[in-house]
Scaffold this motif. Structure first.
Motif, PDB file in Angstrom:
ATOM      1  N   ASP A 215      39.162  41.222  47.386  1.00  0.00           N
ATOM      2  CA  ASP A 215      37.863  40.821  46.849  1.00  0.00           C
ATOM      3  C   ASP A 215      37.843  40.593  45.348  1.00  0.00           C
ATOM      4  N   ASN A 216      38.757  41.240  44.610  1.00  0.00           N
ATOM      5  CA  ASN A 216      38.707  41.169  43.158  1.00  0.00           C
ATOM      6  C   ASN A 216      40.124  41.173  42.614  1.00  0.00           C
TER       7      ASN A 216
ATOM      8  N   TYR B  22      34.608  31.178  40.858  1.00  0.00           N
ATOM      9  CA  TYR B  22      34.437  32.453  41.576  1.00  0.00           C
ATOM     10  C   TYR B  22      34.431  33.634  40.611  1.00  0.00           C
TER      11      TYR B  22
ATOM     12  N   LYS C 200      34.870  37.298  41.723  1.00  0.00           N
ATOM     13  CA  LYS C 200      36.144  37.701  42.307  1.00  0.00           C
ATOM     14  C   LYS C 200      37.209  38.002  41.244  1.00  0.00           C
TER      15      LYS C 200
END
Length: 106
Positions: free
Chosen positions: A80-81, A101, A104
């Protein structure tokens, strides 16, 4: 037609660092830097479309298409990150990904 899989390597645990190579390189470009970091971080290295062991597909290759490939790979891996490190073309992809994004990217 489904797009072919992206060749990638994930090593280590912890915060994720994604290394994005430049034009005409492959995921092995980052090996010297990734090896000591995998003891503290999760390291994701991958071959861009048309590089290394990732096949070339699609009619047009752009920074946006490479960015979407990375986004799909992260989704597939349930990451997710990330922290992004890119060289040359990889730097352009990292910047474009961070713009598209931002949630993210650490």
């Amino acid at each position: 037609m489904d797009k072919p899989a992206i060749n990638y390597l994930v090593e280590g645990e912890g915060e994720t660092i994604v290394f994005i190579h430049g034009l005409s390189d492959n995921l092995n470009y980052w090996e010297v830097l990734a090896n000591p970091l995998k003891n503290k971080y999760k390291i994701l290295r991958f071959d861009l479309r048309g590089h290394g062991d990732s096949k070339l597909w699609g009619d047009e290759i752009t920074v946006d298409s490479y960015t979407e490939d990375l986004n799909c790979l992260l989704d597939e891996l349930n990451i997710d990150n990330v922290n992004l490190v890119g060289l040359s073309l990889g730097g352009a992809i990292a910047l474009n990904f961070a713009i598209k994004y931002p949630s993210k990217v650490s």
